[in-house]
Design a protein around this motif. Structure first.
Motif, short mmCIF file in Angstrom:
data_model
loop_
_atom_site.label_atom_id
_atom_site.label_comp_id
_atom_site.label_asym_id
_atom_site.label_seq_id
_atom_site.Cartn_x
_atom_site.Cartn_y
_atom_site.Cartn_z
N LEU A 1 0.84 -1.22 0.00
CA LEU A 1 0.00 0.00 0.00
C LEU A 1 0.87 1.26 0.00
CD1 LEU A 1 -2.85 -0.68 2.60
CD2 LEU A 1 -3.19 0.09 0.26
N TYR A 2 2.01 1.17 0.66
CA TYR A 2 2.85 2.36 0.86
C TYR A 2 3.71 2.67 -0.36
CZ TYR A 2 0.96 2.48 5.45
OH TYR A 2 0.06 2.58 6.47
N PHE A 3 3.64 1.82 -1.37
CA PHE A 3 4.33 2.13 -2.62
C PHE A 3 3.61 3.24 -3.39
CE2 PHE A 3 6.65 -1.68 -1.77
CZ PHE A 3 7.88 -1.47 -2.37
N ARG A 4 2.45 3.59 -2.90
CA ARG A 4 1.70 4.71 -3.48
C ARG A 4 2.58 5.96 -3.58
NH1 ARG A 4 -3.69 6.41 -3.80
NH2 ARG A 4 -3.82 8.65 -3.74
N PHE A 5 3.52 6.10 -2.65
CA PHE A 5 4.34 7.30 -2.60
C PHE A 5 5.64 7.14 -3.39
CE2 PHE A 5 1.88 7.12 1.38
CZ PHE A 5 1.11 8.24 1.18
N HIS A 6 5.84 5.96 -4.00
CA HIS A 6 7.07 5.72 -4.74
C HIS A 6 6.90 6.11 -6.20
CE1 HIS A 6 10.56 3.59 -6.36
NE2 HIS A 6 11.00 3.51 -5.11
N ARG A 7 7.85 6.87 -6.74
CA ARG A 7 7.71 7.36 -8.11
C ARG A 7 7.66 6.23 -9.13
NH1 ARG A 7 8.66 12.91 -8.71
NH2 ARG A 7 9.62 13.77 -6.84
N GLN A 8 8.57 5.24 -8.96
CA GLN A 8 8.70 4.20 -9.98
C GLN A 8 7.75 3.01 -9.76
OE1 GLN A 8 12.76 2.93 -10.39
NE2 GLN A 8 12.31 1.67 -12.19
N TYR A 9 7.66 2.59 -8.52
CA TYR A 9 6.88 1.37 -8.26
C TYR A 9 5.52 1.65 -7.62
CZ TYR A 9 11.31 -0.86 -9.27
OH TYR A 9 12.45 -1.26 -9.90
N TYR A 10 4.99 2.86 -7.91
CA TYR A 10 3.71 3.23 -7.31
C TYR A 10 2.62 2.21 -7.65
CZ TYR A 10 2.07 4.52 -11.89
OH TYR A 10 1.69 4.45 -13.20
N TRP A 11 2.72 1.58 -8.83
CA TRP A 11 1.65 0.67 -9.29
C TRP A 11 1.47 -0.55 -8.40
CZ3 TRP A 11 3.58 -4.11 -10.62
CH2 TRP A 11 4.95 -4.16 -10.90
N LEU A 12 2.51 -0.82 -7.58
CA LEU A 12 2.37 -1.97 -6.68
C LEU A 12 1.23 -1.79 -5.67
CD1 LEU A 12 6.07 -2.91 -5.97
CD2 LEU A 12 4.36 -4.36 -7.06
N TYR A 13 0.91 -0.53 -5.39
CA TYR A 13 -0.17 -0.29 -4.40
C TYR A 13 -1.54 -0.69 -4.96
CZ TYR A 13 -2.86 3.80 -5.94
OH TYR A 13 -3.73 4.64 -6.59
N ARG A 14 -1.59 -0.88 -6.29
CA ARG A 14 -2.87 -1.26 -6.89
C ARG A 14 -3.32 -2.67 -6.45
NH1 ARG A 14 -1.69 0.57 -13.10
NH2 ARG A 14 -2.10 2.80 -12.86
N TYR A 15 -2.38 -3.52 -6.10
CA TYR A 15 -2.75 -4.88 -5.71
C TYR A 15 -3.59 -4.88 -4.43
CZ TYR A 15 0.33 -6.89 -9.29
OH TYR A 15 0.89 -7.24 -10.48
N PRO A 16 -3.09 -4.28 -3.36
CA PRO A 16 -3.93 -4.25 -2.15
C PRO A 16 -5.20 -3.43 -2.32
CG PRO A 16 -1.93 -2.97 -1.81
CD PRO A 16 -1.75 -3.73 -3.09
N ILE A 17 -5.10 -2.33 -3.09
CA ILE A 17 -6.30 -1.50 -3.31
C ILE A 17 -7.35 -2.31 -4.07
CG2 ILE A 17 -7.16 0.45 -4.72
CD1 ILE A 17 -6.09 1.42 -2.08
N ALA A 18 -6.89 -3.09 -5.06
CA ALA A 18 -7.81 -3.94 -5.83
C ALA A 18 -8.51 -4.93 -4.91
CB ALA A 18 -7.06 -4.68 -6.92
N PHE A 19 -7.75 -5.47 -3.96
CA PHE A 19 -8.33 -6.41 -3.00
C PHE A 19 -9.41 -5.71 -2.16
CE2 PHE A 19 -8.71 -8.56 0.99
CZ PHE A 19 -8.61 -9.91 0.69
N LEU A 20 -9.05 -4.52 -1.66
CA LEU A 20 -9.99 -3.79 -0.80
C LEU A 20 -11.25 -3.39 -1.57
CD1 LEU A 20 -7.59 -1.47 1.25
CD2 LEU A 20 -8.96 -3.35 2.13
N VAL A 21 -11.06 -2.94 -2.81
CA VAL A 21 -12.21 -2.52 -3.62
C VAL A 21 -13.10 -3.72 -3.93
CG1 VAL A 21 -12.91 -1.59 -5.87
CG2 VAL A 21 -11.12 -0.46 -4.56
N GLY A 22 -12.49 -4.81 -4.36
CA GLY A 22 -13.27 -6.02 -4.68
C GLY A 22 -14.06 -6.50 -3.49
N ASN A 23 -13.42 -6.52 -2.34
CA ASN A 23 -14.09 -6.95 -1.11
C ASN A 23 -15.21 -5.98 -0.71
OD1 ASN A 23 -14.51 -8.46 1.26
ND2 ASN A 23 -13.19 -7.08 2.42
N GLY A 24 -14.89 -4.69 -0.75
CA GLY A 24 -15.87 -3.68 -0.36
C GLY A 24 -17.09 -3.68 -1.27
N VAL A 25 -16.84 -3.75 -2.57
CA VAL A 25 -17.94 -3.73 -3.53
C VAL A 25 -18.78 -5.00 -3.40
CG1 VAL A 25 -18.47 -3.91 -6.00
CG2 VAL A 25 -16.85 -2.20 -5.20
N GLY A 26 -18.12 -6.15 -3.38
CA GLY A 26 -18.83 -7.43 -3.29
C GLY A 26 -19.68 -7.52 -2.05
N ILE A 27 -19.10 -7.09 -0.93
CA ILE A 27 -19.79 -7.23 0.36
C ILE A 27 -21.01 -6.29 0.45
CG2 ILE A 27 -18.77 -5.58 2.00
CD1 ILE A 27 -17.86 -8.01 3.59
#
Lengths: 210, 279, 208
Positions: free
Chosen positions: C78-104
């Motif tokens: 999640l904290y890669f959000r602040f990284h210039r190069q590897y910011y996209w890594l934060y999409r994995y946990p966010i995707a999990f949270l969004v999928g769970n939140g929406v589904g539930i």
């Protein structure tokens, strides 16, 4: 498959579908998987709680180091407060259950939190004095129920004239009950459609910049 | 400036000062006006009253410092009734500050002193659980799979009350009091819709209108409408507290607001009419 | 009752007054309380976050459920959000949270917001008394017309013979929003009354 974009979309889809299946099916494998997903959801949400603090350190840390703005001491104070809460919370080993932590919370956090939201009453009063006008039919309709609800909510008026209370109850039963049910159905449909679009990868705003 | 315009030209400081005075005066000298109990709060009271002694209630403290002045008294009154009824209460917090509200509330309810209740046997606090609806679904789905310790860190295996509670099937009623719309909807979704549990909800008055469809359709068995609902509960449970005290403040301050609205509108229409006549 | 001698009460009273002062004019005391609040809120979030990670994540690892290491890795990502190069890594946990939140939430929204509301509306309009019948008619009109106000995909809805429906719906919504506004006034005064009680009772000891 693009690891930057497609894998997150697949994760969203799978997790969302398992959550939905848990509701509509009785397969024990789905139930067990969803239990793990829920637990992970709690832990991930807990991790996310620190994101705001990291951002505060970035913004206010820069302000302190540059000292360009005259209010940089406030930034230092903000970060000091942050650090104090973390140190007291973690230092006692009891987190929010320790007496020390409750003391600083009740002295520093609670009074400001409670007052910040509550002081909106001043803006509402001033707004009512300056802006709330029955200019046309639309604003008159809004105005008229607002007045009757305030009359019913103010204990003095029902004490003098009980029908004010019953009018307020009737407004909530018939007018609010009807219109808000219509709104609720509309919002419900919108939320479900948006949810499905998100799960199947048609809404990707949450992935942030490309 | 015409006479009409002067009506709404009071300086901001004067207007706000009047509001402040309208709140301080009745606090110093209460009027003790009678209270008319609303049906939504009465339904909450009756729902809890109908539960047999020993029933398990899941109670969510879903508010923090911002909501404490109006929802704290509601929670205190609601808990008084539950302890009086000898219900078993599992408290949890879905609000980040909810766990900080718990000691403030319990210091007023005093379950041990007033009702002879024993922590761990008659009530327990699970603390704050992150995740909103995920936390709700988790606790109702399989409590022991998600929660390992209570608020102070004691393992839940050592809590007698929780030994017989696995999840929603062992819970008779879900009660929540919150400042969050998501939390309010969430309990309806996760407790009523997913498990068919009876749910009662308390919230800020400004949220009541949007939650009303759930109450009307029986998904919420009772509803506490902010400080008004809190005063109603204090009256029904015969535990007068801060919410009933606020009735006089509401009388003065809201009357002042009504005067402001009337003066503002008289001035508006006065200016409009004189402009028309001038033309 | 005498004036409080508890330093906690004095600090809280100072912050109550400082936070209120903004309503009258922006000032340095308010700025001070504002920054105290933001810092405290962020600090509190960290404390609660770490406690939750310990109780709901680490506790499982301690029980030998090694799969929970995955969620720790996701959490750090999640904290890669602040990284210039590897910011996209934060999409994995966010995707999990969004999928769970929406589904539930959508799984139950269909039942609570849609089916239950329609069932409640599709009931006989006749009530036990004439007044109940009148209320049922008002509610029915409110639901149908308010809903029609949000139909934008069919042009004929807002003009012609059906044009009256969304118009009445708009009126019903405005009436309901007025009630909402009336209740909002009560919310804010109810909240500030709590602070007045604190100042006059807990701090100054003027009232009992």
């Amino acid at each position: 498959m693009d690891a930057r974009r497609d894998i997150p979309l697949v994760i969203t889809f799978l997790v969302g579908v398992i959550a939905v299946m848990d509701y509509y099916t009785t397969f024990s494998a789905v139930k067990e998987t969803f239990t793990v997903i829920k637990n992970w959801g709690v832990v991930l949400n807990a991790f996310a709680l620190g994101l705001g603090a990291v951002n505060l350190f970035r913004v206010h840390g820069r302000r302190i180091s540059e000292r360009k703005r005259s209010d940089w001491p406030f930034s230092a104070w903000l970060l000091l407060m942050l650090v104090i809460f973390v140190l007291v919370g973690l230092g006692t080993g009891q987190f929010d259950a320790s007496d020390q932590y409750q003391w600083i919370y009740n002295a520093l956090y609670l009074p400001i939190g409670a007052t910040m939201y509550a002081s909106l009453c001043f803006y509402m009063s001033y707004g009512a004095y300056k802006i709330l006008r029955a200019r046309n039919l639309d604003s008159f309709l809004l105005f008229v129920t607002a007045i009757f609800v305030v009359l019913g909510n103010t204990p003095l008026f029902p004490a003098l004239f009980p029908p004010f209370f019953h009018i307020r109850e009737w407004i909530f039963k018939a007018v609010v009950g009807g219109a808000y049910r219509g709104i609720r159905i509309g919002v419900g449909i919108g939320a479900v459609v948006l949810g499905i679009r998100t799960l199947i990868g048609m809404e990707t705003g949450y992935l942030g910049r490309r | 400036m015409s006479a009409w315009e002067k009506l709404t030209a009071l300086p901001r400081e004067i207007v706000l000062g009047l509001v402040l005075i309208a709140m301080i005066l009745p606090t110093l000298k209460p009027l003790g006006l009678p209270l008319m109990v609303g049906t939504m709060a009465k339904d909450w009271y009756d729902t809890v009253d109908a539960l047999p002694s020993g029933s398990v209630v899941l109670f969510d403290i879903g508010f923090g410092s911002g909501g404490y002045p109006s929802l704290g008294p509601a929670t205190i009154a609601a808990l008084h009734q539950m302890f009086e009824k000898d219900l078993k209460i599992i408290l949890m917090a879905t609000a980040l500050e909810g766990s900080m509200m718990y000691p403030l509330i319990m210091n007023k309810v005093k379950p041990e002193e007033n009702y002879g209740a024993v922590y761990g046997e008659d009530y327990v606090f699970l603390g704050y659980i992150a995740g909103g609806q995920t936390a709700m679904a988790g606790v109702l789905g399989d409590l022991h799979a998600i929660v390992s310790t209570e608020y102070t860190g004691k393992p839940i295996d050592q809590i007698p009350l929780l030994k017989g509670v696995e999840g929603a099937e062992d819970i008779s009623l879900v009660a929540y009091i919150t400042t969050s719309g998501d939390t309010s909807e969430g309990w309806v979704y996760q407790a009523y819709s997913a498990y068919g549990k009876d749910v009662v909800g308390g919230m800020l008055s400004m949220m009541t209108t949007s939650m009303k469809p759930y109450y009307d359709s029986g998904q919420l068995k009772g509803l506490l409408d902010g400080v008004k609902g809190a005063a109603d509960m204090e009256f029904l449970t015969r535990h007068p507290g801060d919410a009933i005290k606020s009735s006089d403040v509401l009388s003065f301050s809201q009357t002042l607001v009504l005067i402001f609205i009337i003066v503002g509108n008289i001035s508006y229409w006065g200016v409009k009419t004189s402009e028309k006549e001038g033309r | 009752m005498p004036v409080s001698s508890d330093p906690l009460i004095w600090i809280a009273a100072f912050y109550t007054i400082a936070a209120t002062s903004y309503a009258f004019r922006d000032n340095i005391l308010f700025k001070f309380s504002e920054n105290t609040y933001i810092g405290a809120a962020a600090g509190h979030a960290i404390v609660m976050g770490i406690k939750n990670i310990r109780d709901y994540g680490w506790a499982h690892i301690m029980k030998g459920e090694m799969i929970y290491w995955v969620v720790f890795v996701l959490g750090v990502m999640l904290y890669f959000r602040f990284h210039r190069q590897y910011y996209w890594l934060y999409r994995y946990p966010i995707a999990f949270l969004v999928g769970n939140g929406v589904g539930i939430s959508i799984r139950a929204a269909i039942h609570s917001d849609f089916i239950k509301q329609i069932i409640e509306t599709a009931k006989p309009l006749t009530g036990a008394t004439a007044f109940d019948t009148f209320n049922n008619i008002i509610i029915f009109i409110g639901v149908i017309t308010a809903l029609s106000h949000f139909i934008f995909t069919y042009e004929g809805m807002h003009k012609g013979t059906l044009g009256w429906m969304p118009k009445v719906g708009r009126w019903m919504i405005l009436l309901a929003l007025g009630a909402s506004f009336g209740n909002t006034i009560m919310t804010r005064f109810g909240q500030y009354q709590g602070r007045i009680l604190f100042l006059l009772r807990d701090w100054l000891g003027i009232v009992a």
